[in-house]
Write a protein that holds these residues in place. Structure first.
Motif, short mmCIF file in Angstrom:
data_model
loop_
_atom_site.label_atom_id
_atom_site.label_comp_id
_atom_site.label_asym_id
_atom_site.label_seq_id
_atom_site.Cartn_x
_atom_site.Cartn_y
_atom_site.Cartn_z
N SER A 202 38.22 43.33 38.62
CA SER A 202 37.24 42.27 38.37
C SER A 202 37.67 40.91 38.90
N GLU B 32 34.76 38.77 39.76
CA GLU B 32 33.94 38.43 38.60
C GLU B 32 34.57 37.35 37.74
N VAL B 33 35.90 37.23 37.76
CA VAL B 33 36.54 36.15 37.01
C VAL B 33 35.96 34.81 37.45
N PRO C 244 39.34 31.64 32.02
CA PRO C 244 38.95 32.81 32.81
C PRO C 244 40.18 33.43 33.49
N TYR D 220 35.35 40.42 31.92
CA TYR D 220 35.13 40.38 33.37
C TYR D 220 35.01 41.78 33.96
#
Length: 509
Positions: free
Chosen positions: A105, A108-109, A129, A136
């Protein structure tokens, strides 16, 4: 009269330990079983949730062959954190679980944090994050796998085991829910804005309860599989990091636990909720106050990787660590010019850089494996010393000493190195299983054997042995630490470029 017992069931990344304790913290029986892990492609780390249960059942069956199951008054779970399973309406796995080690991910972070807001995520969940929280990976799954829509429950390890032990819906403790990155720490609830961004609602997540709450009782089916008595209370526990803090008595300010394990994790208790880039904030195992925690993902994981890849015989040689330790002890501080940046899996606090990477610098033809081995220990130690100093400055109060646990705490070199480099005493706990003990403390409180979780901790915590810092080494470690502090900044740009290129040229699976 049979002495009452409680069980701490510690489901870690690689094994399950089921340990029975008296109300005074004495170990009276133990069962263990391994948990297999899969690495199907670069950066993907998975497990079959059925293996979590098979391992737990095997460990419990072994334990109940050693102790009277009727004496067990309660059981609580300590679990690997941030790992997430995916289940249908019949509580069957939809796909393999994604582990906290998983790195799929990475994109996506950044994108999910932009969608929700980095500041919002940090304020609500106590975490910047980062790759580690499961949120994530859920964003990745939603974008990449149609099976996301078929998941009835996204479940942590504890809730999975509780469901198998008791039947019924998935339920867990606050300190297991919060590491997933979906839980609001002050409000103690699944976060509406984060769930909305994922297209989820709380009906697709476990019910989260305060630690010490009775979540259910052992079913007849689970009793047959585990040897536990039907009706044994199952009590809400928590993540293994927070429970390790409880198991070492870190329920007061100024005392930090440090787990020298697969990852190196250190935390200190605070009664007040604060969030800062210098740590990740978590709900304390006792449900009162919070833990400010540092985490370096590459701890003994990095040592094992180095030994397996570069030392003849690897870990198949039973004396490999004994030999490396002896050779490293003969080397001076600084490993004769070798230095390591231990960011093999990115870096969390204080840099929060998922694209950071490891480095070994200063090698020459004169260096041997022992030089690199010592340099890895020095790097992990100096990294922790730097993190602690940053945390102390941000909190505005000192950390007086560490209580060390984990496999690395058995290393005379490593624990003395930590004391010397930090200038703080390092207390070595007599328990080798602090997370299981922390779970047992919660079980003892939930079963009514002690008046609250903190009281259980005070009654059941073991003794410690103090390792004092050697003042004669302070100047050498200070000089080495100053060099180490510059290493991340000097290599970060190169690491980012390498990661970007690797992502474009990754071999298809």
């Amino acid at each position: 009269m049979v002495e009452p017992l409680v069980v701490g069931l510690d489901s870690s990344t690689t094994a399950t330990k089921a340990i029975a304790f008296t109300a005074k913290g004495a170990v009276v029986g133990e069962g263990r079983a391994s948990i297999p892990m899969q690495n199907p492609r670069l950066g993907h780390f998975e497990q079959n949730p059925d293996d979590w249960w098979a391992s737990a059942a095997t460990a419990l069956k072994s334990l109940t062959e050693q102790v009277d199951a009727a004496a067990i008054k309660g059981l609580a779970v300590s679990n690997q954190r941030e790992t997430i399973g995916f289940f249908d309406a019949e509580a069957r796995p939809v796909r393999p679980a994604m582990l906290w080690l998983d790195e799929r991910s990475r994109g996506e972070v950044k994108t999910f944090a932009q969608t929700v807001g980095e500041g919002t995520i940090h304020a609500l969940t106590g975490r910047m994050p980062d790759l580690t929280p499961a949120v994530y990976r859920l964003a990745w799954m939603k974008a990449n796998e149609p099976a996301f829509a078929d998941v009835a429950t996204f479940a942590d390890v504890q809730s999975t085991l509780v469901q198998r032990l008791c039947g019924g819906p998935f339920r867990t403790g606050w300190p297991s829910a919060d590491p997933l990155g979906l839980f609001e720490l002050e409000a103690k609830r699944w976060s509406p804005p984060i769930l909305t961004a994922l297209g989820l609602d709380e009906t697709r997540l476990p019910r989260a309860e305060p630690p010490g709450t009775i979540l259910g009782t052992v079913s007849a089916k689970a009793a047959l599989e585990t040897g536990l008595k039907e009706g044994t209370p199952i009590i809400a526990g928590g993540g293994d990091g927070q429970l390790a803090g409880l198991g070492t008595g870190c329920t007061i300010e100024g005392r930090a636990y440090i787990n020298l394990g697969t990852a190196v994790v250190s935390g200190v208790w605070s009664k007040d909720y604060l969030f800062d880039k210098a740590w990740r904030t978590e709900i304390a195992a006792q449900g009162e106050g919070y833990i400010f925690e540092n985490c370096l993902r590459s701890g003994t994981f990095l040592l094992n990787w180095f030994v397996d890849q570069f030392v003849p015989g690897g870990r198949d040689d039973p004396d490999v660590y004994k030999r490396l330790e002896a050779e490293a002890l003969d080397l001076p501080i600084g490993s004769e010019g070798v230095m390591v940046l231990p960011y093999w899996s990115g870096v969390m606090d204080p840099h929060w850089d998922v694209d950071a990477r490891g480095a070994i610098l200063g090698l020459s033809a004169s260096h041997r494996p022992a030089h690199v081995y010592r340099a890895i220990l020095e790097a992990i130690t100096l990294d922790q010393v730097s993190r602690t100093a940053t945390m102390e400055a941000a909190m505005g109060r000192p950390i007086h000493h560490y209580v060390a646990i984990g496999g690395g705490a058995a290393s005379p070199l490593w624990r003395q190195m930590l004391a010397d480099a930090s200038g703080k005493p390092v207390y070595i706990s007599t328990t080798n299983e602090a997370s299981a003990l922390g779970a047992a403390m919660i079980a003892a409180a939930g079963a009514g054997l002690h008046d609250g979780i903190v009281a259980a901790s005070e009654a059941m915590v073991g003794d410690t042995t103090a390792i004092a810092p050697n003042p004669a080494t302070a100047a050498d470690y200070a000089e080495l630490g100053a060099i180490y502090t510059d290493l991340y900044g000097a290599t970060a740009g190169i690491s980012h470029r390498l990661v970007a290129r690797a992502s474009r040229t990754e071999t298809p699976q």
